[in-house]
Design a protein around this motif. Sequence first.
Motif, PDB file in Angstrom:
ATOM      1  N   LEU A 201       0.830  -1.211   0.000  1.00 49.41           N
ATOM      2  CA  LEU A 201       0.000   0.000   0.000  1.00 49.41           C
ATOM      3  C   LEU A 201       0.863   1.259   0.000  1.00 49.41           C
ATOM      4  CD1 LEU A 201      -2.700  -1.123   2.595  1.00 49.41           C
ATOM      5  CD2 LEU A 201      -2.868  -1.163   0.094  1.00 49.41           C
ATOM      6  N   GLU A 202       1.967   1.200   0.741  1.00 50.31           N
ATOM      7  CA  GLU A 202       2.870   2.359   0.822  1.00 50.31           C
ATOM      8  C   GLU A 202       3.474   2.689  -0.536  1.00 50.31           C
ATOM      9  OE1 GLU A 202       7.377   3.213   2.451  1.00 50.31           O
ATOM     10  OE2 GLU A 202       6.156   1.720   3.489  1.00 50.31           O
ATOM     11  N   ILE A 203       4.012   1.677  -1.220  1.00 56.08           N
ATOM     12  CA  ILE A 203       4.658   1.966  -2.502  1.00 56.08           C
ATOM     13  C   ILE A 203       3.618   2.284  -3.567  1.00 56.08           C
ATOM     14  CG2 ILE A 203       4.771  -0.427  -3.326  1.00 56.08           C
ATOM     15  CD1 ILE A 203       7.398   2.393  -3.794  1.00 56.08           C
ATOM     16  N   ASN A 204       2.451   1.662  -3.491  1.00 56.53           N
ATOM     17  CA  ASN A 204       1.408   1.981  -4.462  1.00 56.53           C
ATOM     18  C   ASN A 204       0.972   3.441  -4.313  1.00 56.53           C
ATOM     19  OD1 ASN A 204      -0.190   0.577  -6.595  1.00 56.53           O
ATOM     20  ND2 ASN A 204      -1.911   1.366  -5.412  1.00 56.53           N
ATOM     21  N   ASP A 205       0.872   3.908  -3.065  1.00 56.39           N
ATOM     22  CA  ASP A 205       0.541   5.318  -2.836  1.00 56.39           C
ATOM     23  C   ASP A 205       1.643   6.227  -3.383  1.00 56.39           C
ATOM     24  OD1 ASP A 205      -1.890   4.812  -1.661  1.00 56.39           O
ATOM     25  OD2 ASP A 205      -1.154   4.974   0.402  1.00 56.39           O
ATOM     26  N   GLN A 206       2.891   5.799  -3.220  1.00 60.34           N
ATOM     27  CA  GLN A 206       3.996   6.594  -3.745  1.00 60.34           C
ATOM     28  C   GLN A 206       3.960   6.638  -5.270  1.00 60.34           C
ATOM     29  OE1 GLN A 206       7.832   5.494  -2.168  1.00 60.34           O
ATOM     30  NE2 GLN A 206       8.861   7.244  -3.093  1.00 60.34           N
ATOM     31  N   PHE A 207       3.694   5.497  -5.890  1.00 58.16           N
ATOM     32  CA  PHE A 207       3.554   5.469  -7.350  1.00 58.16           C
ATOM     33  C   PHE A 207       2.457   6.432  -7.802  1.00 58.16           C
ATOM     34  CE2 PHE A 207       5.025   0.750  -7.597  1.00 58.16           C
ATOM     35  CZ  PHE A 207       6.350   1.147  -7.597  1.00 58.16           C
ATOM     36  N   LYS A 208       1.325   6.384  -7.136  1.00 59.51           N
ATOM     37  CA  LYS A 208       0.196   7.229  -7.535  1.00 59.51           C
ATOM     38  C   LYS A 208       0.530   8.711  -7.403  1.00 59.51           C
ATOM     39  CE  LYS A 208      -2.732   5.273  -4.741  1.00 59.51           C
ATOM     40  NZ  LYS A 208      -3.989   5.012  -4.007  1.00 59.51           N
ATOM     41  N   THR A 209       1.195   9.074  -6.314  1.00 50.62           N
ATOM     42  CA  THR A 209       1.574  10.475  -6.126  1.00 50.62           C
ATOM     43  C   THR A 209       2.503  10.941  -7.239  1.00 50.62           C
ATOM     44  OG1 THR A 209       1.320  10.333  -3.719  1.00 50.62           O
ATOM     45  CG2 THR A 209       2.724  12.103  -4.568  1.00 50.62           C
ATOM     46  N   LEU A 210       3.469  10.108  -7.583  1.00 47.69           N
ATOM     47  CA  LEU A 210       4.407  10.466  -8.649  1.00 47.69           C
ATOM     48  C   LEU A 210       3.697  10.572  -9.993  1.00 47.69           C
ATOM     49  CD1 LEU A 210       7.418   8.193  -7.614  1.00 47.69           C
ATOM     50  CD2 LEU A 210       7.289  10.685  -7.413  1.00 47.69           C
ATOM     51  N   ILE A 211       2.756   9.665 -10.247  1.00 45.33           N
ATOM     52  CA  ILE A 211       2.000   9.703 -11.505  1.00 45.33           C
ATOM     53  C   ILE A 211       1.169  10.983 -11.581  1.00 45.33           C
ATOM     54  CG2 ILE A 211       0.087   8.634 -12.765  1.00 45.33           C
ATOM     55  CD1 ILE A 211       1.168   5.922 -11.680  1.00 45.33           C
ATOM     56  N   LEU A 212       0.460  11.298 -10.506  1.00 44.30           N
ATOM     57  CA  LEU A 212      -0.413  12.472 -10.512  1.00 44.30           C
ATOM     58  C   LEU A 212       0.380  13.768 -10.605  1.00 44.30           C
ATOM     59  CD1 LEU A 212      -2.988  11.313  -7.822  1.00 44.30           C
ATOM     60  CD2 LEU A 212      -3.393  11.542 -10.281  1.00 44.30           C
ATOM     61  N   ASN A 213       1.620  13.763 -10.125  1.00 44.88           N
ATOM     62  CA  ASN A 213       2.466  14.958 -10.154  1.00 44.88           C
ATOM     63  C   ASN A 213       3.375  15.007 -11.378  1.00 44.88           C
ATOM     64  OD1 ASN A 213       1.411  15.926  -7.751  1.00 44.88           O
ATOM     65  ND2 ASN A 213       2.981  14.957  -6.496  1.00 44.88           N
ATOM     66  N   LEU A 219       9.684   7.479 -11.461  1.00 44.64           N
ATOM     67  CA  LEU A 219       9.030   6.216 -11.799  1.00 44.64           C
ATOM     68  C   LEU A 219       9.890   5.381 -12.734  1.00 44.64           C
ATOM     69  CD1 LEU A 219       5.541   7.820 -12.177  1.00 44.64           C
ATOM     70  CD2 LEU A 219       6.045   5.957 -10.581  1.00 44.64           C
ATOM     71  N   ILE A 220      10.618   6.041 -13.624  1.00 45.50           N
ATOM     72  CA  ILE A 220      11.565   5.333 -14.478  1.00 45.50           C
ATOM     73  C   ILE A 220      12.680   4.720 -13.629  1.00 45.50           C
ATOM     74  CG2 ILE A 220      13.323   5.664 -16.267  1.00 45.50           C
ATOM     75  CD1 ILE A 220      11.457   7.871 -17.421  1.00 45.50           C
ATOM     76  N   ASP A 221      13.145   5.484 -12.632  1.00 47.27           N
ATOM     77  CA  ASP A 221      14.221   5.031 -11.751  1.00 47.27           C
ATOM     78  C   ASP A 221      13.646   4.344 -10.512  1.00 47.27           C
ATOM     79  OD1 ASP A 221      16.057   6.182 -13.511  1.00 47.27           O
ATOM     80  OD2 ASP A 221      16.016   8.111 -12.458  1.00 47.27           O
ATOM     81  N   TYR A 222      12.659   3.488 -10.699  1.00 49.07           N
ATOM     82  CA  TYR A 222      11.930   2.900  -9.569  1.00 49.07           C
ATOM     83  C   TYR A 222      12.829   2.133  -8.610  1.00 49.07           C
ATOM     84  CZ  TYR A 222      12.171  -1.555 -12.092  1.00 49.07           C
ATOM     85  OH  TYR A 222      12.615  -2.693 -12.733  1.00 49.07           O
ATOM     86  N   LYS A 223      13.953   1.640  -9.072  1.00 42.66           N
ATOM     87  CA  LYS A 223      14.846   0.870  -8.189  1.00 42.66           C
ATOM     88  C   LYS A 223      15.451   1.737  -7.097  1.00 42.66           C
ATOM     89  CE  LYS A 223      16.072  -2.696 -11.559  1.00 42.66           C
ATOM     90  NZ  LYS A 223      17.165  -3.356 -12.307  1.00 42.66           N
ATOM     91  N   ASN A 224      15.357   3.046  -7.266  1.00 42.92           N
ATOM     92  CA  ASN A 224      15.871   3.969  -6.252  1.00 42.92           C
ATOM     93  C   ASN A 224      14.819   4.340  -5.213  1.00 42.92           C
ATOM     94  OD1 ASN A 224      18.340   4.052  -7.617  1.00 42.92           O
ATOM     95  ND2 ASN A 224      17.722   5.822  -8.857  1.00 42.92           N
TER      96      ASN A 224
END
Length: 275
Positions: A201-213, A219-224
Motif C-alpha cells: 500500500l505504501e509503494i502503491n501510494d507513492q507510485f500514484k503520487t508520482l504519476i499524478l504529479n 518512476l523510471i528510476d523505480y529501483k531507487n
Amino acid sequence: MSDLSILKTLSSTLPVQEQLMPVLFIGHGSPMNGIEDNEFTKAWVEQASTIPLPKAVVVVSAHWFTRGTFVTAMDFPATIHDFGGFPQPLFDVEYPAPGNPQLATEMTNLVDHSTIQLDHDWGLDHGAWTVVRHMYPMANIPVLQLSLDYTKTPTEHYELARELSALRKKGVLIMGSGNMVHNLRMMNWEMIKGGGYDWALEINDQFKTLILNHEHQQLIDYKNLGKAALNAIPTPEHYLPLLYTLGLQNETEKVTLFNDKAVGGSLTMTSVRIS
C-alpha cells in the motif's frame, strides 16, 4: 463496424484526427477477470464507454517479453491461453478480433531511435484479451500487441513510447497492461478479495503520487525508491507497461485513477487514464 469497414481499416493508413485518443494503463490481475463480471471488469467497460471508438487498439502486455521489440502483424491474431490451473471456461474463450498489418508496418516506421520488428506468430495473450473483450465485446476493432524487449532499460522503454505518440492522433487506443505492484511469491490467498500488505500500500501510494504529479523520472528510476519498490517489482515485466502509458502523456493532460485496490496482499489493480 461492418465487415466492409474492417477491411477498409486493414487496407488503408489511418487518417490524422484533431482529438488525441486517451491512453490507459490497466491493472489486469488474474486471468479469471477475462470471464468474470466484477468491480474491475465493470470499470473497464465504463472506461470504454467514455472513450471515442478506436480505429485500433495497441496493447503493451506484461506477458510478451522478448529479445527485441515486436508488433503483431497478422490479419487475425490467435487468442493465446498463456496460463495453467484455471477452469476450462477460461481456456474456451476465443477473442476473434482482426489485426491490422498495415498499422503494424506503420509503427515500425515511426521509430528512429529503436527498432520494431513485425511478428506473425504470437497473437493476443491474456494481458490483452482478458481486458479488451470486456471493453469491446463484439471483437470488431483491430487489436495489435507490442512486446517488451527485456534488453531495454526503463528509460529506453519510456522513450520508445514517446516515439509512438503519433498513433494517438490517428484514433489508436494505446494501453499498457500489467500491475504496478505484482509479487506473486508473496501473495496471501486469504486476502484475494481485497487487502494489501503495508509495504504494498505504501509503494502503491507513492507510485500514484508520482504519476499524478507528472514525476516520471522517479518512476523510471523505480529501483531507487527503496525496498518496498523492489518487493513490488521483483521482475519488471508487469511494471514496464506503465512506463509506456506515461511516456505518451503530454504536459497538459489530466490523469485519473480507477480500480485503485490491492488484492492478495502483494498485487494492486490500480489503473491510469491519461486524456
